[in-house]
Write a protein that holds these residues in place. Sequence first.
Motif, PDB file in Angstrom:
ATOM      1  N   ASP A  67      30.979  34.331  40.432  1.00  0.00           N
ATOM      2  CA  ASP A  67      30.319  34.333  41.744  1.00  0.00           C
ATOM      3  C   ASP A  67      31.314  34.077  42.889  1.00  0.00           C
ATOM      4  O   ASP A  67      31.218  33.063  43.599  1.00  0.00           O
ATOM      5  CB  ASP A  67      29.211  33.275  41.726  1.00  0.00           C
ATOM      6  CG  ASP A  67      28.213  33.491  42.858  1.00  0.00           C
ATOM      7  OD1 ASP A  67      28.219  34.575  43.455  1.00  0.00           O
ATOM      8  OD2 ASP A  67      27.439  32.553  43.132  1.00  0.00           O
ATOM      9  N   ILE A  68      32.268  34.991  43.024  1.00  0.00           N
ATOM     10  CA  ILE A  68      33.251  34.905  44.109  1.00  0.00           C
ATOM     11  C   ILE A  68      33.347  36.292  44.748  1.00  0.00           C
ATOM     12  O   ILE A  68      32.718  37.236  44.283  1.00  0.00           O
ATOM     13  CB  ILE A  68      34.645  34.506  43.567  1.00  0.00           C
ATOM     14  CG1 ILE A  68      35.099  35.531  42.510  1.00  0.00           C
ATOM     15  CG2 ILE A  68      34.617  33.093  43.005  1.00  0.00           C
ATOM     16  CD1 ILE A  68      36.542  35.405  42.089  1.00  0.00           C
ATOM     17  N   ASP A  69      34.144  36.429  45.804  1.00  0.00           N
ATOM     18  CA  ASP A  69      34.369  37.742  46.395  1.00  0.00           C
ATOM     19  C   ASP A  69      35.225  38.602  45.459  1.00  0.00           C
ATOM     20  O   ASP A  69      36.204  38.111  44.879  1.00  0.00           O
ATOM     21  CB  ASP A  69      35.086  37.617  47.753  1.00  0.00           C
ATOM     22  CG  ASP A  69      34.117  37.254  48.873  1.00  0.00           C
ATOM     23  OD1 ASP A  69      32.935  36.988  48.578  1.00  0.00           O
ATOM     24  OD2 ASP A  69      34.555  37.234  50.043  1.00  0.00           O
ATOM     25  N   TRP A  70      34.862  39.883  45.360  1.00  0.00           N
ATOM     26  CA  TRP A  70      35.568  40.790  44.461  1.00  0.00           C
ATOM     27  C   TRP A  70      35.832  42.121  45.146  1.00  0.00           C
ATOM     28  O   TRP A  70      35.052  42.567  45.981  1.00  0.00           O
ATOM     29  CB  TRP A  70      34.729  41.104  43.218  1.00  0.00           C
ATOM     30  CG  TRP A  70      34.667  40.046  42.176  1.00  0.00           C
ATOM     31  CD1 TRP A  70      33.697  39.088  42.039  1.00  0.00           C
ATOM     32  CD2 TRP A  70      35.591  39.843  41.095  1.00  0.00           C
ATOM     33  NE1 TRP A  70      33.955  38.302  40.944  1.00  0.00           N
ATOM     34  CE2 TRP A  70      35.116  38.747  40.349  1.00  0.00           C
ATOM     35  CE3 TRP A  70      36.772  40.480  40.699  1.00  0.00           C
ATOM     36  CZ2 TRP A  70      35.786  38.275  39.214  1.00  0.00           C
ATOM     37  CZ3 TRP A  70      37.423  40.008  39.566  1.00  0.00           C
ATOM     38  CH2 TRP A  70      36.933  38.907  38.838  1.00  0.00           C
ATOM     39  N   ILE A  71      36.902  42.759  44.726  1.00  0.00           N
ATOM     40  CA  ILE A  71      37.143  44.155  45.091  1.00  0.00           C
ATOM     41  C   ILE A  71      37.360  44.915  43.788  1.00  0.00           C
ATOM     42  O   ILE A  71      38.154  44.489  42.935  1.00  0.00           O
ATOM     43  CB  ILE A  71      38.393  44.316  45.992  1.00  0.00           C
ATOM     44  CG1 ILE A  71      38.331  43.335  47.179  1.00  0.00           C
ATOM     45  CG2 ILE A  71      38.500  45.748  46.490  1.00  0.00           C
ATOM     46  CD1 ILE A  71      39.638  43.260  47.970  1.00  0.00           C
ATOM     47  N   ASP A  83      36.139  29.088  46.308  1.00  0.00           N
ATOM     48  CA  ASP A  83      35.662  29.331  47.677  1.00  0.00           C
ATOM     49  C   ASP A  83      36.620  30.219  48.461  1.00  0.00           C
ATOM     50  O   ASP A  83      36.231  30.844  49.437  1.00  0.00           O
ATOM     51  CB  ASP A  83      35.500  27.984  48.386  1.00  0.00           C
ATOM     52  CG  ASP A  83      34.549  28.107  49.560  1.00  0.00           C
ATOM     53  OD1 ASP A  83      33.551  28.853  49.434  1.00  0.00           O
ATOM     54  OD2 ASP A  83      34.804  27.468  50.601  1.00  0.00           O
ATOM     55  N   LYS A  84      37.887  30.254  48.042  1.00  0.00           N
ATOM     56  CA  LYS A  84      38.834  31.108  48.763  1.00  0.00           C
ATOM     57  C   LYS A  84      39.422  32.196  47.869  1.00  0.00           C
ATOM     58  O   LYS A  84      40.456  32.779  48.187  1.00  0.00           O
ATOM     59  CB  LYS A  84      39.924  30.264  49.412  1.00  0.00           C
ATOM     60  CG  LYS A  84      40.768  29.428  48.473  1.00  0.00           C
ATOM     61  CD  LYS A  84      41.868  28.760  49.304  1.00  0.00           C
ATOM     62  CE  LYS A  84      42.896  28.074  48.448  1.00  0.00           C
ATOM     63  NZ  LYS A  84      44.014  27.576  49.243  1.00  0.00           N
ATOM     64  N   ALA A  85      38.742  32.443  46.746  1.00  0.00           N
ATOM     65  CA  ALA A  85      39.266  33.409  45.783  1.00  0.00           C
ATOM     66  C   ALA A  85      38.828  34.828  46.118  1.00  0.00           C
ATOM     67  O   ALA A  85      37.713  35.057  46.587  1.00  0.00           O
ATOM     68  CB  ALA A  85      38.805  33.046  44.374  1.00  0.00           C
ATOM     69  N   ILE A  86      39.755  35.777  45.915  1.00  0.00           N
ATOM     70  CA  ILE A  86      39.422  37.200  45.928  1.00  0.00           C
ATOM     71  C   ILE A  86      39.873  37.742  44.580  1.00  0.00           C
ATOM     72  O   ILE A  86      41.064  37.724  44.266  1.00  0.00           O
ATOM     73  CB  ILE A  86      40.146  37.959  47.060  1.00  0.00           C
ATOM     74  CG1 ILE A  86      39.845  37.336  48.427  1.00  0.00           C
ATOM     75  CG2 ILE A  86      39.754  39.437  47.036  1.00  0.00           C
ATOM     76  CD1 ILE A  86      40.663  37.943  49.577  1.00  0.00           C
ATOM     77  N   TYR A 127      32.933  41.614  38.444  1.00  0.00           N
ATOM     78  CA  TYR A 127      32.374  41.103  39.705  1.00  0.00           C
ATOM     79  C   TYR A 127      30.904  40.724  39.592  1.00  0.00           C
ATOM     80  O   TYR A 127      30.375  40.058  40.463  1.00  0.00           O
ATOM     81  CB  TYR A 127      32.602  42.102  40.849  1.00  0.00           C
ATOM     82  CG  TYR A 127      32.088  43.516  40.648  1.00  0.00           C
ATOM     83  CD1 TYR A 127      30.727  43.806  40.705  1.00  0.00           C
ATOM     84  CD2 TYR A 127      32.982  44.559  40.439  1.00  0.00           C
ATOM     85  CE1 TYR A 127      30.273  45.110  40.542  1.00  0.00           C
ATOM     86  CE2 TYR A 127      32.540  45.863  40.278  1.00  0.00           C
ATOM     87  CZ  TYR A 127      31.174  46.136  40.332  1.00  0.00           C
ATOM     88  OH  TYR A 127      30.731  47.422  40.186  1.00  0.00           O
ATOM     89  N   ASN A 128      30.254  41.161  38.528  1.00  0.00           N
ATOM     90  CA  ASN A 128      28.861  40.759  38.353  1.00  0.00           C
ATOM     91  C   ASN A 128      28.737  39.376  37.726  1.00  0.00           C
ATOM     92  O   ASN A 128      27.655  38.797  37.731  1.00  0.00           O
ATOM     93  CB  ASN A 128      28.125  41.765  37.449  1.00  0.00           C
ATOM     94  CG  ASN A 128      27.764  43.035  38.194  1.00  0.00           C
ATOM     95  OD1 ASN A 128      27.665  43.024  39.421  1.00  0.00           O
ATOM     96  ND2 ASN A 128      27.591  44.119  37.458  1.00  0.00           N
TER      97      ASN A 128
END
Lengths: 177, 261, 361
Positions: B70-74, B51-54, B66-67
């Motif tokens: 299911d977390i935030d990705w750059i 939930d707090k992962a980048i 990133y596909n």
Amino acid sequence: MKEEIVIAGFGGQGVLSMGKILAYAGLMDNLEVSWMPSYGPEQRGGTANVTVILSDKAISSPVLDTFDTAVVLNQQSLDKFESKVKPGGTLIYDPSGIHHLPTRTDIKVVPVDAMGASIELKNAKTYNMILLGALLACRPIVPVDAVLRGLKKTLPERHHHLLPLNEEALRKGMSLV
Amino acid sequence: MTKEEIIRPENKVYSRPALLTDVHTHYCPGCSHGVVHKLIAEILGETGLGDKAIGIAPVGCAVFAYNYIDIDWIEAAHGRAPALATAASRLNPEALVFTYQGDGDLSAIGTAETIHACNRGENIAIIFINNAIYGMTGGQMAPTTLLGMKTATTPYGRRVDLNGYPLAITDLLAQLDGTCYVTRQAVHTPAAARKTKAAIKKAFENAAAKRGTSVVEIVSTCNSGWKMTPAQSNDWMAEHMFARYPLGDLKNVEPQQTTDK
Amino acid sequence: MEEVKLMKGNEAIAHAAIRYGADGYFGYPITPQSEVLETLAELMPWETTGMTVLQAESEVAAINMVYGGAATGKAVMTSSSSPGVSLKQEGISYLAASELPALIVNVMRGGPGLGTIQPSQSDYFQATKGGGHGDYHLIVLAPATVQEMADFVGLGFDLAFKYRTPAMILADGIVGQMMEKVVLPPQRARRTEEEVRQQCPWAACGRRGRDHRNVVTSLELDSAKMEENNLRFQRTYAEITANEVRYQEYFTEDAEYLIVAFGSVARICLKAIEDARAAGVKIGMLRPITLWPFPTTEIARLAKQVKGVLTVELNAGQMIEDVRLAVEGAVPVHHFGRMGGIVPNPNEVLAALEEKFSIKF
């Protein structure tokens, strides 16, 4: 009122800081000011110069070709800037280390033995303040009080005990002209 | 026994990790990336860190990481993931920031970013897939390619005089004061995968707890690039790769006050 | 009323960044802009506003830190000078492609190559035509004063966030190194995490209960979708072009000849214009403040009124191409420039006017 000044000499002679004190004095006196240094490796041992403009109107170009007043502290600077003083302008120089004296007759040429005076004050670091005093004696563009307040602004707090010595140097410089 | 009687929570031994997205990956069958992705998704789900992962994705085979998680990705430029992670971590102190990089990304084009992020002790985890080859671009030499190994750009085998030596960059990273945990693992057997999972979990926890940089190298296979079957690849890796890249912890500094303010 | 301060342009950038409430600065030393990082380090904003300041291992790392920070919705910036900005082009292209706001400062020095550390404007093409790979533009602001160095930090960030595109302050060694009076903007608080999430719903800053993941990427292998991305970028650029052109006119009402110059060179030209007017020659000037978007319409309007246009630039003739596109052959357009770090003085500008247009002063 508008005064366009160049100060030039060796790096380490206090050229840039003398210009800075003058600029701060202008700020204290509510003038428009610009301070444009030469920058880069020449600051370390080579020649350094700074253009300071004080004006009661907005300043356009900070880069100039001719000057009302030039303060030159070594031979290279004298060679470079003597011709760039406007007719009727002022050239102040320290004769120590100068072999070829200025030759122009349409400007006011003022030798100031700042080196000798700083030895009398037993502090080489007063050198540029002595010259600034001489400059103000020739060209009273800002009040002495504004210079002292400007100096206080540029000096870190821990050096404020040096303010009286600097004022003495400034006044000594004024007396040399 | 009916189907309904069998499918009951108490009988459940495995399920797809919730944070693994329900899509087909583009990875070749037998590739180590899929296993490592699954482990990461499991850990992020089990620990709640997702939930707090980048995540910072690399350029290379894992470019589309990133596909799948299911977390935030750059998505970084090639090699620059540790630089992105540095800023993401410093500007978002509450986040868990990790990079996922291959051998080309981490130990060739991104060597400077990798070393300096580790040396600054950025509070990030670096997951490093070392399969000794450039998979995405078609099997060219990587810095970690073994001597004698044939690739598209070393068609007669890697030679020292032409290509220099295989780079064990993880050994180098373990020397840096900023790293707190540096380990080398593999995922070729269930036992190895379990150890890798524990290592990644530890790395994530270190990053979340601001203990410095953790590096988990996973010695991996690229059966397509190596031109072997998946099973052959695992055997070849165990026989050849582990000799140059031996498994185990290289550094494990126990948690303490690691950073001056 | 804010206190009037005396400082260098580079120092003003640093102060203004803190005052704006910037979240992060990532840089690498290079003359003549190192005072930006030095001033930030001295001011220690991490102790006050909480701003992050980091000396990166390279310009490449610095711009990618900006990319990483911007992707999380933060207001982040970097500064460098020409050779360093060349190194940053990859990251700038990624920022533009990922539609991320960021501020990049280039205090230009003479090139090509390692060139000189003295002032130049020879990165005009690089800044205004893209710079890195792909079809993109930066919003490019050209400060002429230390005050504008300070003001354009806030303006640059605001525009970058408004249009979700990187903005650049294209300064030069003169305005970076000179000191003059400046009134700094008031101190703003940095945005809270909640404000960042609200303002930047696209930011990849950790889901924290968000029902979907945010992915910041410039990659799209489906050509139809990638073309759609490109068309979206172009719509943004069209909107910026329509709304954000900034410029300043000097003595244009009755001008018979027009100078177009930007940055500190415009000030040198202004002095030349003052001298020319004293001699009875009516010269005017348009100073583009945004170099992209370029004040094309305004220059076209003035071209109808004057006998000729002179661009004055510290390069071999770069902005002149945009001026010629604006003038469309209506009147002669000439270029006067110095290179290699040489800065012309006002007399040289007058001499150029004299030579190109046979004007007698």
